[in-house]
Motif scaffolding. Structure first.
Motif, short mmCIF file in Angstrom:
data_model
loop_
_atom_site.label_atom_id
_atom_site.label_comp_id
_atom_site.label_asym_id
_atom_site.label_seq_id
_atom_site.Cartn_x
_atom_site.Cartn_y
_atom_site.Cartn_z
N TYR A 63 0.82 -1.27 -0.01
CA TYR A 63 0.07 -0.01 0.06
C TYR A 63 0.93 1.31 0.10
O TYR A 63 0.58 2.21 -0.78
CB TYR A 63 -0.99 0.11 1.26
CG TYR A 63 -1.69 1.44 1.19
CD1 TYR A 63 -2.79 1.21 0.52
CD2 TYR A 63 -1.38 2.49 2.12
CE1 TYR A 63 -3.84 2.36 0.80
CE2 TYR A 63 -2.25 3.54 2.19
CZ TYR A 63 -3.32 3.64 1.50
OH TYR A 63 -4.11 4.79 1.39
N GLN B 174 -2.28 2.52 -6.16
CA GLN B 174 -3.54 1.81 -6.36
C GLN B 174 -4.50 2.30 -5.38
O GLN B 174 -4.21 2.69 -4.31
CB GLN B 174 -3.27 0.30 -6.48
CG GLN B 174 -4.47 -0.55 -6.60
CD GLN B 174 -4.15 -1.98 -6.67
OE1 GLN B 174 -2.97 -2.41 -6.56
NE2 GLN B 174 -4.99 -2.74 -6.69
N ARG B 175 -5.68 2.15 -5.75
CA ARG B 175 -6.86 2.40 -4.73
C ARG B 175 -7.73 0.91 -4.47
O ARG B 175 -7.56 0.08 -5.50
CB ARG B 175 -8.15 3.42 -5.68
CG ARG B 175 -7.49 4.94 -5.60
CD ARG B 175 -8.39 5.77 -6.05
NE ARG B 175 -8.14 7.31 -5.60
CZ ARG B 175 -7.99 7.85 -4.62
NH1 ARG B 175 -8.87 7.21 -3.59
NH2 ARG B 175 -7.68 9.23 -4.62
N TYR B 176 -8.29 0.90 -3.48
CA TYR B 176 -8.57 -0.37 -2.99
C TYR B 176 -10.00 -0.36 -2.48
O TYR B 176 -10.51 0.65 -1.86
CB TYR B 176 -7.78 -0.79 -1.82
CG TYR B 176 -6.39 -0.92 -2.08
CD1 TYR B 176 -5.81 -2.23 -2.48
CD2 TYR B 176 -5.47 0.24 -1.85
CE1 TYR B 176 -4.73 -2.30 -2.99
CE2 TYR B 176 -4.00 -0.01 -2.14
CZ TYR B 176 -3.79 -1.30 -2.63
OH TYR B 176 -2.27 -1.46 -3.16
N ARG C 275 -8.59 -10.72 -3.34
CA ARG C 275 -7.50 -9.58 -3.79
C ARG C 275 -7.24 -8.52 -2.48
O ARG C 275 -8.04 -8.40 -1.83
CB ARG C 275 -8.12 -8.89 -5.01
CG ARG C 275 -7.98 -9.97 -6.32
CD ARG C 275 -8.88 -9.37 -7.43
NE ARG C 275 -10.32 -9.51 -7.23
CZ ARG C 275 -11.36 -9.11 -7.91
NH1 ARG C 275 -11.06 -8.50 -8.86
NH2 ARG C 275 -12.38 -9.79 -7.58
N PRO C 276 -6.04 -7.74 -2.81
CA PRO C 276 -5.80 -6.76 -1.89
C PRO C 276 -6.94 -5.66 -1.51
O PRO C 276 -7.60 -5.02 -2.43
CB PRO C 276 -4.74 -5.93 -2.37
CG PRO C 276 -4.19 -6.94 -3.40
CD PRO C 276 -5.16 -7.80 -3.82
N MET C 277 -7.44 -5.47 -0.26
CA MET C 277 -8.35 -4.49 0.03
C MET C 277 -7.86 -3.89 1.14
O MET C 277 -6.94 -4.49 2.11
CB MET C 277 -9.73 -5.38 0.56
CG MET C 277 -10.21 -6.02 -0.83
SD MET C 277 -12.04 -6.51 -0.28
CE MET C 277 -12.04 -8.19 -1.12
N THR D 285 -8.82 4.80 -1.13
CA THR D 285 -10.09 3.92 -1.23
C THR D 285 -10.57 4.07 -2.65
O THR D 285 -10.28 5.05 -3.46
CB THR D 285 -11.20 4.29 -0.21
OG1 THR D 285 -11.58 5.61 -0.57
CG2 THR D 285 -10.66 4.14 1.06
N SER E 271 -17.64 -0.44 -4.41
CA SER E 271 -16.68 -0.62 -3.76
C SER E 271 -16.43 -0.76 -2.19
O SER E 271 -15.40 -0.96 -1.54
CB SER E 271 -15.34 -0.11 -4.15
OG SER E 271 -15.11 -0.19 -5.31
N ASP F 82 -14.59 -10.62 -2.05
CA ASP F 82 -13.57 -10.56 -3.20
C ASP F 82 -14.43 -10.67 -4.37
O ASP F 82 -14.19 -10.02 -5.34
CB ASP F 82 -12.50 -11.85 -3.08
CG ASP F 82 -11.75 -11.63 -4.44
OD1 ASP F 82 -10.91 -11.18 -4.26
OD2 ASP F 82 -12.00 -12.54 -5.13
N PHE G 128 -13.28 -3.85 -7.93
CA PHE G 128 -11.87 -3.28 -7.69
C PHE G 128 -11.42 -2.28 -8.96
O PHE G 128 -12.03 -2.29 -9.95
CB PHE G 128 -10.96 -4.42 -7.81
CG PHE G 128 -11.19 -5.56 -6.72
CD1 PHE G 128 -10.19 -5.47 -5.64
CD2 PHE G 128 -12.18 -6.39 -6.52
CE1 PHE G 128 -10.23 -6.36 -4.54
CE2 PHE G 128 -12.30 -7.15 -5.21
CZ PHE G 128 -11.30 -7.07 -4.18
#
Length: 359
Positions: free
Chosen positions: A54, A59-61, A98-100, A143, A149, A351, A356
């Motif tokens: 992070y 990237q946004r999550y 996946r990454p969150m 975010t 999301s 997920d 995403f």
């Protein structure tokens, strides 16, 4: 000897290469809780999991919002009741999720629980989650600031809150998962005939009620616990700012050994139960991307399996698509660990159903 040293170095490099997320704690002043008459602290804490890499990327999550149960806090939920970090790290590493970003807000009150409901006495706890916490996360972290999301989940009182806020804030959250949701409706150990109401009438103050929270009566009923729970519920379901001791009116009071039922207060409580909210929130429920609830068949609180099934059947009668499952377990035995519901069910659920960022 050189071979042993070389193997050790390889092992160290291997461990260093395993991506690890980061758990941090923040605090902020929640506007929805400021200036409440009961004196609840608007300074609130958040336990936040940030996925691996992070801090090194742009990237946004998606975000999963986790609501804790009665008697809990954000840190208890994320570190004790369920040890989220190793589960999240492993789920991301193995591709189960996946990454969150995952965040647990602190909703502890003087009476040990907010029930995620707006109150004229203790503050607006639904708005605190649906507005303040979401706004804070979107302003301070990368975010994806869209409904699609954002996921919402919780256990016990938090499961109640997830279902309630899923209806009230369906324009904010798109996927909802309730674990062993408590207090969905009257039944069994959660009833107007509970001896806990008599206990409240006798003790009269918050401190006295909390002091005996672990006491049971001669039948083994959690008398002290339910006295505290009903008081917390009353402060948000039927608040009364003129009652400076308990900040609430109650559906049942006692004169000696005689119960007195207040129909107006009972109606207020009924309107706050998620089961009864379904009828007035059908468009919101139908708008959710996904909704799931589960509970253990060996649950210690008798109302939870019955009212969870009741809730699911009512959704089904309205043809609202959802998932509902009873599993072999009790109130908390099958939640944590790599065989628990959080790892095997909840994380893959989000997920699948959250949106995403495209690569």
């Amino acid at each position: 000897m050189k071979k042993i040293v070389f193997s050790f170095l390889l092992l160290c490099i291997s461990f260093a290469g395993i991506a690890q997320g980061k758990l941090e704690r923040r605090e902020f002043v929640a506007a929805s809780l400021e200036n409440n008459p009961a004196g609840e602290d608007p300074l609130r804490q958040l336990s936040i999991y940030l996925p691996p890499d992070y801090e090194n990327g742009t990237q946004r999550y998606p975000v999963i919002y986790v609501l804790h149960g009665y008697g809990g806090t954000d840190s208890l939920m994320m570190n004790v009741w369920i040890d989220f970090k190793p589960l999240l790290d492993e789920a991301i590493k193995t591709g189960k999720m996946r990454p969150m970003i995952v965040v647990a807000p602190n909703s502890m009150t003087h009476m040990q629980g907010s029930f995620y409901t707006n109150s004229a006495a203790s503050g607006n706890w639904a708005d605190y989650i649906g507005k303040d916490v979401v706004q804070y996360m979107d302003a301070n972290f990368r975010t994806i600031p869209e409904r699609e999301s954002r996921g919402l989940c919780g256990h016990s009182m938090g499961g109640n809150g997830a279902l309630k806020l899923g209806m009230l804030y369906a324009d904010t959250f798109s996927a909802v998962y309730a674990l062993s949701p408590a207090v969905l409706n009257w039944y069994g150990d959660l009833s107007l005939s509970s001896p806990a109401f008599k206990r409240i009438s006798q003790l009269k103050t918050q401190d006295a009620i909390l002091k005996g929270i672990f006491e049971t009566d001669e039948t083994g009923y959690f008398n002290g616990f339910f006295a505290a729970v009903f008081t917390a519920m009353a402060q948000v379901y039927s608040p009364n700012i003129s009652n400076k001791e308990l900040w609430a009116d109650f559906p049942v009071s006692y004169i000696g050994d005689s119960a007195v039922y207040d129909s107006d207060v009972i109606q207020k409580w009924d309107s706050e139960f998620p089961y009864n909210m379904i009828d007035d929130h059908l468009p919101q429920l139908r708008s959710l991307t996904a909704l799931k609830m589960d509970w253990g068949r060996n649950e210690e609180f008798s109302h939870i399996p019955f009212t969870s099934m009741q809730f699911s059947k009512k959704l089904e009668s309205y043809k609202i698509k959802h998932f509902a499952e009873e599993y072999i377990g009790d109130h908390g035995s099958m939640l944590d660990g790599f065989e628990g519901r959080v790892y095997t069910e909840l994380l893959p659920f989000f997920d699948q159903y959250l949106k995403f960022q495209k690569p």
